[in-house]
Design a protein around this motif. Structure first.
Motif, PDB file in Angstrom:
ATOM      1  N   PHE A   1      29.389 -60.060  53.275  1.00  0.00           N
ATOM      2  CA  PHE A   1      28.463 -59.897  54.396  1.00  0.00           C
ATOM      3  C   PHE A   1      28.675 -60.968  55.462  1.00  0.00           C
ATOM      4  N   ILE A   2      29.146 -62.129  55.050  1.00  0.00           N
ATOM      5  CA  ILE A   2      29.314 -63.234  55.987  1.00  0.00           C
ATOM      6  C   ILE A   2      30.404 -62.929  57.010  1.00  0.00           C
ATOM      7  N   PHE A   3      31.454 -62.231  56.573  1.00  0.00           N
ATOM      8  CA  PHE A   3      32.622 -62.022  57.429  1.00  0.00           C
ATOM      9  C   PHE A   3      32.717 -60.602  57.969  1.00  0.00           C
ATOM     10  N   ARG A   4      31.743 -59.765  57.663  1.00  0.00           N
ATOM     11  CA  ARG A   4      31.794 -58.367  58.116  1.00  0.00           C
ATOM     12  C   ARG A   4      30.714 -58.132  59.153  1.00  0.00           C
ATOM     13  N   PHE A   5      31.099 -57.505  60.253  1.00  0.00           N
ATOM     14  CA  PHE A   5      30.147 -57.177  61.319  1.00  0.00           C
ATOM     15  C   PHE A   5      29.999 -55.660  61.386  1.00  0.00           C
ATOM     16  N   HIS A   6      28.853 -55.182  60.987  1.00  0.00           N
ATOM     17  CA  HIS A   6      28.557 -53.758  61.056  1.00  0.00           C
ATOM     18  C   HIS A   6      27.992 -53.446  62.431  1.00  0.00           C
ATOM     19  N   LYS A   7      28.063 -52.190  62.814  1.00  0.00           N
ATOM     20  CA  LYS A   7      27.542 -51.808  64.129  1.00  0.00           C
ATOM     21  C   LYS A   7      26.037 -52.012  64.234  1.00  0.00           C
ATOM     22  N   ALA A   8      25.349 -52.129  63.094  1.00  0.00           N
ATOM     23  CA  ALA A   8      23.915 -52.402  63.114  1.00  0.00           C
ATOM     24  C   ALA A   8      23.612 -53.893  63.134  1.00  0.00           C
ATOM     25  N   ASP A   9      24.634 -54.723  63.072  1.00  0.00           N
ATOM     26  CA  ASP A   9      24.421 -56.161  63.059  1.00  0.00           C
ATOM     27  C   ASP A   9      23.786 -56.608  64.375  1.00  0.00           C
ATOM     28  N   THR A  10      22.826 -57.501  64.271  1.00  0.00           N
ATOM     29  CA  THR A  10      22.120 -57.951  65.471  1.00  0.00           C
ATOM     30  C   THR A  10      23.018 -58.755  66.402  1.00  0.00           C
ATOM     31  N   PHE A  11      24.107 -59.330  65.877  1.00  0.00           N
ATOM     32  CA  PHE A  11      24.998 -60.128  66.718  1.00  0.00           C
ATOM     33  C   PHE A  11      25.568 -59.298  67.860  1.00  0.00           C
ATOM     34  N   ARG A  12      25.896 -58.037  67.576  1.00  0.00           N
ATOM     35  CA  ARG A  12      26.450 -57.158  68.616  1.00  0.00           C
ATOM     36  C   ARG A  12      25.420 -56.906  69.718  1.00  0.00           C
ATOM     37  N   LYS A  13      24.178 -56.700  69.327  1.00  0.00           N
ATOM     38  CA  LYS A  13      23.134 -56.402  70.305  1.00  0.00           C
ATOM     39  C   LYS A  13      22.771 -57.633  71.128  1.00  0.00           C
ATOM     40  N   LEU A  14      22.856 -58.809  70.502  1.00  0.00           N
ATOM     41  CA  LEU A  14      22.450 -60.035  71.177  1.00  0.00           C
ATOM     42  C   LEU A  14      23.610 -60.734  71.888  1.00  0.00           C
ATOM     43  N   PHE A  15      24.817 -60.213  71.777  1.00  0.00           N
ATOM     44  CA  PHE A  15      25.987 -60.920  72.301  1.00  0.00           C
ATOM     45  C   PHE A  15      25.863 -61.279  73.789  1.00  0.00           C
ATOM     46  N   PRO A  16      25.440 -60.350  74.664  1.00  0.00           N
ATOM     47  CA  PRO A  16      25.294 -60.746  76.084  1.00  0.00           C
ATOM     48  C   PRO A  16      24.296 -61.887  76.281  1.00  0.00           C
ATOM     49  N   LEU A  17      23.150 -61.815  75.563  1.00  0.00           N
ATOM     50  CA  LEU A  17      22.168 -62.888  75.687  1.00  0.00           C
ATOM     51  C   LEU A  17      22.688 -64.191  75.101  1.00  0.00           C
ATOM     52  N   ILE A  18      23.475 -64.094  74.028  1.00  0.00           N
ATOM     53  CA  ILE A  18      24.046 -65.303  73.431  1.00  0.00           C
ATOM     54  C   ILE A  18      24.963 -66.005  74.426  1.00  0.00           C
ATOM     55  N   ILE A  19      25.757 -65.241  75.152  1.00  0.00           N
ATOM     56  CA  ILE A  19      26.639 -65.821  76.174  1.00  0.00           C
ATOM     57  C   ILE A  19      25.813 -66.509  77.264  1.00  0.00           C
ATOM     58  N   LEU A  20      24.735 -65.848  77.715  1.00  0.00           N
ATOM     59  CA  LEU A  20      23.887 -66.437  78.757  1.00  0.00           C
ATOM     60  C   LEU A  20      23.209 -67.716  78.273  1.00  0.00           C
ATOM     61  N   ILE A  21      22.728 -67.697  77.026  1.00  0.00           N
ATOM     62  CA  ILE A  21      22.093 -68.895  76.468  1.00  0.00           C
ATOM     63  C   ILE A  21      23.106 -70.029  76.366  1.00  0.00           C
TER      64      ILE A  21
ATOM     65  N   PHE B   1      18.800 -69.495  68.718  1.00  0.00           N
ATOM     66  CA  PHE B   1      18.389 -68.273  69.409  1.00  0.00           C
ATOM     67  C   PHE B   1      18.802 -67.040  68.613  1.00  0.00           C
ATOM     68  N   TYR B   2      20.006 -67.048  68.065  1.00  0.00           N
ATOM     69  CA  TYR B   2      20.491 -65.903  67.279  1.00  0.00           C
ATOM     70  C   TYR B   2      19.578 -65.636  66.082  1.00  0.00           C
ATOM     71  N   VAL B   3      19.171 -66.692  65.382  1.00  0.00           N
ATOM     72  CA  VAL B   3      18.326 -66.523  64.196  1.00  0.00           C
ATOM     73  C   VAL B   3      16.952 -65.974  64.582  1.00  0.00           C
ATOM     74  N   LEU B   4      16.314 -66.596  65.566  1.00  0.00           N
ATOM     75  CA  LEU B   4      14.955 -66.182  65.947  1.00  0.00           C
ATOM     76  C   LEU B   4      14.935 -64.777  66.542  1.00  0.00           C
ATOM     77  N   ALA B   5      15.873 -64.498  67.456  1.00  0.00           N
ATOM     78  CA  ALA B   5      15.890 -63.186  68.095  1.00  0.00           C
ATOM     79  C   ALA B   5      16.302 -62.094  67.108  1.00  0.00           C
ATOM     80  N   SER B   6      17.159 -62.421  66.149  1.00  0.00           N
ATOM     81  CA  SER B   6      17.586 -61.423  65.161  1.00  0.00           C
ATOM     82  C   SER B   6      16.419 -60.974  64.298  1.00  0.00           C
ATOM     83  N   LEU B   7      15.566 -61.920  63.910  1.00  0.00           N
ATOM     84  CA  LEU B   7      14.394 -61.554  63.116  1.00  0.00           C
ATOM     85  C   LEU B   7      13.490 -60.591  63.878  1.00  0.00           C
ATOM     86  N   GLU B   8      13.317 -60.838  65.163  1.00  0.00           N
ATOM     87  CA  GLU B   8      12.500 -59.939  65.983  1.00  0.00           C
ATOM     88  C   GLU B   8      13.158 -58.572  66.130  1.00  0.00           C
TER      89      GLU B   8
END
Length: 288
Positions: A12-32, A246-253
């Protein structure tokens, strides 16, 4: 719904599924990250703040508010999961009640035409309920022999339940079943409507708007103030630290938002289509 092996946690640590929150938050992560870099540059290179600057004490606020935001997120995720689990229990009850109704009808009904009707109508109710909760359109024709007698734009599960009960009442009037058997079957049919109402309650009652908005604002302002306090201790390393927080807090939401309405098409929603197919298979096996 995603099927996985819960014991295979290392992958799970090295696999990114399409439902992973990292994909959805990526633009905001770049801005942060860009924002944190700008704050770090201004404080370290441009403003040249003295050692006794009060800006360095902002981190005290983060220490005090960290406990508060953790409590809010725990409550948020627990509430969302309770809604998801309640939806799963409702559909589990629908599976059991469908089997019980099919078992009783198989033992009580002797006429093959009546048996064929129930063999079609019970899976039809489950299928219609599944599409109703997903806001999908359904055709007027339920099967080759059964169709909606009225406007199919009205409450569709209620129409199928009405047809189901009317058929049982017709069997009673024609003396194909006794009054005691009618009462037994009535309880099973009533449970279908109870489950439908419980699922609609989950679907149509979201988390209160003010609570959801406040939590998002809290996370946003909490993260936005992090670079000001921690840049003195971390330097430019504050950039990945703030991004990770930010990734941790926003992912939980995000996870809470996805699972609080479990009847949609998201990857983590309930597999209601698969459950409906299994109910159809079991009912056809029981009523032969």
């Amino acid at each position: 719904m995603i099927s996985y092996n819960p014991k295979d946690w290392i992958t799970f640590i090295f696999r990114f599924h399409k439902a992973d929150t990292f994909r959805k938050l990526f633009p905001l992560i770049i801005l942060i990250g860009i924002y944190s870099a700008a704050v770090a540059y201004l404080e370290l290179e441009y403003w040249d703040l003295p050692d006794d600057s009060h800006v360095k004490n902002i981190s005290m606020m983060h220490g005090m508010l960290g406990f508060v935001i953790s409590l809010l997120l725990v409550f948020r995720t627990n509430t969302a999961y309770d809604r998801w689990w309640e939806g799963r229990k409702m559909w589990g009850a629908l599976v059991n009640n469908s089997r019980n109704l099919a078992l009783k009808l198989n033992a009580i009904i002797e006429d093959e035409k009546d048996r064929a009707f129930f063999r079609k109508i019970i899976p039809a109710y489950v299928s219609i309920l599944n599409k109703h909760l997903k806001d999908e359109e359904t055709g007027k024709q339920l099967s080759e022999e059964i169709s909606f007698p009225v406007n199919h734009h009205t409450h569709r599960p209620n129409q199928v339940a009405k047809m189901l009960f009317m058929k049982v009442n017709e069997l009673y009037k024609s003396q194909k079943i006794t009054g005691d058997q009618l009462i037994i079957l009535n309880n099973e049919i009533q449970s279908f409507t109870d489950i439908c109402g419980a699922c609609e309650r989950i679907k149509n009652t979201p988390i209160p708007y003010s609570y959801s908005v406040f939590l998002k604002k809290f996370i946003f302002f909490y993260v936005m103030t992090l670079p000001f306090g921690y840049v003195f201790n971390l330097g430019y390393f504050v950039i990945p630290v703030v991004v990770f927080i930010f990734y941790v807090l926003a992912s939980l939401e995000l996870i809470a938002e996805e699972i609080e309405e479990p009847f949609g098409h998201d990857d983590n929603d309930l597999p209601t289509t698969k459950i409906a197919a299994n109910i159809k298979k079991h009912v056809e096996e029981l009523i032969q």
